[in-house]
Scaffold this active site. Structure first.
Site, mmCIF file in Angstrom:
data_model
loop_
_atom_site.group_PDB
_atom_site.id
_atom_site.type_symbol
_atom_site.label_atom_id
_atom_site.label_comp_id
_atom_site.label_asym_id
_atom_site.label_seq_id
_atom_site.Cartn_x
_atom_site.Cartn_y
_atom_site.Cartn_z
ATOM 1 N N ASP A 68 0.923 -1.141 -0.043
ATOM 2 C CA ASP A 68 -0.070 0.150 0.021
ATOM 3 C C ASP A 68 0.894 1.292 0.130
ATOM 4 O OD1 ASP A 68 -1.602 2.082 0.339
ATOM 5 O OD2 ASP A 68 -2.517 1.229 2.368
ATOM 6 N N LYS A 119 -3.203 9.333 -3.675
ATOM 7 C CA LYS A 119 -2.630 10.787 -3.166
ATOM 8 C C LYS A 119 -1.677 11.505 -4.136
ATOM 9 C CE LYS A 119 -3.232 9.476 1.624
ATOM 10 N NZ LYS A 119 -4.244 10.543 2.215
HETATM 11 C C1 LIG Z 1 -1.410 4.058 3.362
HETATM 12 C C2 LIG Z 1 -2.745 4.534 3.136
HETATM 13 N N1 LIG Z 1 -3.484 3.791 2.525
HETATM 14 C C3 LIG Z 1 -4.865 4.012 2.178
HETATM 15 C C4 LIG Z 1 -5.408 5.291 2.477
HETATM 16 C C5 LIG Z 1 -6.863 5.818 2.269
HETATM 17 O O1 LIG Z 1 -6.891 6.653 1.273
HETATM 18 P P1 LIG Z 1 -7.861 7.745 1.123
HETATM 19 O O2 LIG Z 1 -7.953 8.582 2.315
HETATM 20 O O3 LIG Z 1 -7.829 8.387 -0.242
HETATM 21 O O4 LIG Z 1 -8.974 6.853 1.014
HETATM 22 C C6 LIG Z 1 -4.578 6.322 3.117
HETATM 23 C C7 LIG Z 1 -4.920 7.500 3.564
HETATM 24 O O5 LIG Z 1 -4.399 8.411 4.410
HETATM 25 C C8 LIG Z 1 -3.074 5.957 3.633
HETATM 26 O O6 LIG Z 1 -2.175 6.604 4.328
#
Ligand SMILES: Cc1ncc(COP(=O)(O)O)c(C=O)c1O
Length: 421
Positions: free
Chosen positions: A235, A264
């Site tokens: 991730d 992001k």
């Molecule tokens: C490592 C990670 N995965 C997934 C997410 C989720 O992303 P989103 O807020 O765009 O749904 C985040 C959000 O901070 C994150 O830091």
């Protein structure tokens, strides 16, 4: 005269908006942002703040970047959106063609969605169905790391550390086997043939408290799991696109993931878009005459052409030498600043990796609801810096266009806050 005209934007907001991660009973009124200008956010009174956290870690080239804006405009005039089941378009194909060779591993297919949580949902569903399509139905368990955060949808919450964010929903989340990062890897007790996948934030666990852990430890774990045919999901929603000093954090590891989640920084922080990329081996498990083996997943705005055009523009900027140099300069400055504060009596665990720097204020435990957060934010605003600590974990993660002088202003603000708290 209408009362609308004399109310501030923040006041109008408070009568109609429910904000994310906000306890409206006690929260200060929101900062009403009228515009963005490079590293700055400008409020409705004209005050400028350095966006030291890149607007929830999305913004990598600064706000309202003219090049990205131009490409968004061009694409909006050409094709704003089209259903992505049964149709395709140039920006989606070009983005996949450009990104796949840059990814850390042998990736051959890109699946689009809208945000980090959906990228994670797609990765989990892909992994579970991969094994099912191969008639390996026993492989139904999922491994994740303690202190992890993968998003706010149900699957993403399930693989995240249980705590403040998930508490109200814990009874509805599926079971996951959690491993503590950096602890000795005695995994003999695991029935590997029952594990479908392992999901991890490589090297830096973001919302869990900017926790940084050893590359060698993660590398060894991935190595063991891959030998047992467990799919490994990186991730990189937060760590992707230069954040850790490399284009992707997985580049610090010898063993590469089978699936990677990105969002992001993907569009430079301009529009919502996410990618779940996978290997050919995974894609092949879905290539079947049996229609029940299709991957039944999609979103209305999957592969939105304007968002893909923004991502291509962001990639152009990211690959410029000046941007790579900026990432390197921030990395070096962060390391120096860590040395400056590491022995400060009020500071615990000062650390940095690439453009991310974090430390804790002394407290019994790391705690998201710690009140020091609000005080820190207000002190930073007085210094024209926008911060949003994770409880007693204070961190910075600025856009790469930040100048050396602006970065010094952020450090100076951190020092003032440390002295004051
Ligand atoms: C490592 C990670 N995965 C997934 C997410 C989720 O992303 P989103 O807020 O765009 O749904 C985040 C959000 O901070 C994150 O830091």
């Amino acid at each position: 005269m209408s009362t609308e005209l004399i109310k501030t934007l923040a006041e109008r907001d408070q009568s109609v908006i429910w904000h994310p991660y906000t306890q409206h009973k006690t929260a200060s009124p929101p900062l009403a942002i009228a515009k963005g200008e490079g590293v700055y956010l400008v409020d409705e009174r004209g005050n400028k703040y350095i966006d030291a956290i890149s607007s929830w870690w999305t913004n990598i080239h600064g706000h309202a970047h003219p090049y990205i804006a131009e490409k968004i405009y061009e694409q909006a005039r050409q094709l704003e959106h089209v259903i992505f089941a049964g149709c395709t378009h140039e920006p989606a194909v070009r983005l996949a063609e450009r990104l796949l060779p840059l990814l850390p591993g042998q990736f051959s297919k890109v699946f689009y969605s809208d945000n980090g949580s959906t990228a994670v949902e797609v990765a989990l569903k892909m992994s579970i169905q991969f094994h099912r399509n191969k008639e390996q139905r026993k492989r139904n368990k999922i491994l994740a790391l303690r202190s992890s955060y993968h998003g706010d949808t149900f699957g993403a919450m399930s693989v995240s550390e249980r705590g403040v964010f998930t508490m109200a929903f814990d009874n509805y989340l599926f079971e996951v086997i959690f491993i503590e990062p950096n602890t000795s890897l005695s995994l003999q007790h695991l029935a590997y043939d029952e594990i479908a996948c392992f999901i991890y934030e490589p090297l830096v666990q973001g919302a869990g408290g900017m926790h940084m852990y050893e590359a060698a430890w993660l590398n060894e774990l991935i190595c063991q799991l891959k030998q047992k045919e467990v799919l490994c999901i990186a991730d990189e929603v937060m760590t992707g696109f230069g954040r850790t000093g490399q284009l992707f954090a997985s580049e610090y590891l010898h063993h590469k993931p089978d699936i990677i989640c990105l969002s992001k920084g993907l569009t430079g922080g301009s529009l919502p878009l996410a990618i779940t990329a996978c290997t050919q081996n995974i894609f092949d498990a879905f290539l079947q005459d049996d229609l029940y083996k299709t991957f039944f997943h999609g979103h209305s705005y999957t592969a939105n052409p304007i968002a893909c055009a923004a991502a291509l523009a962001s990639l152009d900027l990211l690959q410029q030498e000046s941007c790579i140099d900026s990432i390197e300069s921030i990395t070096v400055s962060n390391r120096q600043f860590v040395q400056e504060i590491i022995h400060h009596p009020k500071v615990m665990n000062a650390r940095s990796l690439g453009t991310i720097l974090a430390f804790e204020f002394h407290s019994d435990k790391k705690e998201y609801l710690n009140k020091v957060k609000e005080e820190t934010m207000q002190l930073a605003l007085q210094q024209h810096v926008f911060l949003r600590p994770l409880g007693n974990t204070v961190y910075i993660m600025p856009p790469y266009c930040i100048t050396a002088e602006q970065l010094q202003q952020v450090y100076h603000t951190l020092l003032l806050i440390i002295d004051h708290i």
